[in-house]
Design a protein around this motif. Structure first.
Motif, PDB file in Angstrom:
ATOM      1  N   GLY A   1     -84.996 -10.813 -69.266  1.00  0.00           N
ATOM      2  CA  GLY A   1     -84.723 -11.493 -70.525  1.00  0.00           C
ATOM      3  C   GLY A   1     -85.151 -10.662 -71.717  1.00  0.00           C
ATOM      4  N   GLU A   2     -84.321 -10.659 -72.739  1.00  0.00           N
ATOM      5  CA  GLU A   2     -84.649  -9.942 -73.969  1.00  0.00           C
ATOM      6  C   GLU A   2     -85.993 -10.420 -74.497  1.00  0.00           C
TER       7      GLU A   2
ATOM      8  N   ARG B   1     -77.767 -10.445 -67.006  1.00  0.00           N
ATOM      9  CA  ARG B   1     -77.437 -11.606 -66.172  1.00  0.00           C
ATOM     10  C   ARG B   1     -76.410 -11.222 -65.120  1.00  0.00           C
TER      11      ARG B   1
ATOM     12  N   THR C   1     -80.977  -9.028 -72.546  1.00  0.00           N
ATOM     13  CA  THR C   1     -80.936  -9.866 -71.350  1.00  0.00           C
ATOM     14  C   THR C   1     -79.895  -9.288 -70.405  1.00  0.00           C
TER      15      THR C   1
ATOM     16  N   ALA D   1     -80.410 -14.916 -64.697  1.00  0.00           N
ATOM     17  CA  ALA D   1     -80.936 -13.883 -65.585  1.00  0.00           C
ATOM     18  C   ALA D   1     -81.896 -13.012 -64.778  1.00  0.00           C
TER      19      ALA D   1
END
Length: 160
Positions: free
Chosen positions: A41-42, A99, A97, A38
């Motif tokens: 991140g949200e 990734r 997010t 990630a």
């Protein structure tokens, strides 16, 4: 380090001249991410945008499900694409997010770095912000198209 020409070929730095790029490049941080890692991140605090130099990433948004929490893929971004730009504009937490789908190298530009460009080269700052606005506009148009498509699919036949 990524070349001036590569960066000038990307939407974020389109129209930025060699002189200005020579000042901007030292501000960029080189970062590497492993597949599956990630990158942001949200809900996290964010102060940088990222330009993908190699590899690809997926953009994921949390969504409620009957059995709990899951993430829905919004997009796959590739070389030259930018993410994290919303946090530089609205100064809110990360909206999704991101990734790595494979090993990724990226360049990061922080809001502090963008402010340095503002203080030292207002015309270049203006061009970069205009390029960011254009990218956000393109994304909004795509979302509008998706929303209309989704609404058309979920409209009862008798309503037509």
């Amino acid at each position: 380090m990524t070349s001036i020409r590569f960066l000038q070929d990307q939407a974020l730095f389109g129209g930025v001249d060699d002189r200005a790029m020579a000042v901007i490049i030292p501000l960029l941080r080189e970062l590497s991410f492993a597949a599956g890692e990630a990158i942001v991140g949200e809900g996290d605090d964010g102060d940088s945008l990222f330009i993908i130099c190699s590899g690809s990433v997926e953009v994921l948004k949390a969504s409620a499900a009957e059995d709990g929490h899951f993430e829905k893929r919004l997009a796959v971004l590739k070389v030259g694409d930018v993410f994290g730009e919303m946090e530089l504009i609205d100064m809110q937490r990360r909206s999704a997010t991101v990734r790595a789908l494979e090993p990724v190298s990226a360049l990061a530009l922080s809001n502090g770095d963008l402010f340095t460009i503002y203080e030292t080269d207002l015309p270049t700052f203006t061009l970069i912000v205009l390029n960011l606005a254009r990218e956000l506009s393109r994304r909004l148009r795509r979302l509008d198209d998706l929303a209309v498509h989704y609404m058309a699919m979920n409209t009862p036949a008798e309503a037509c």
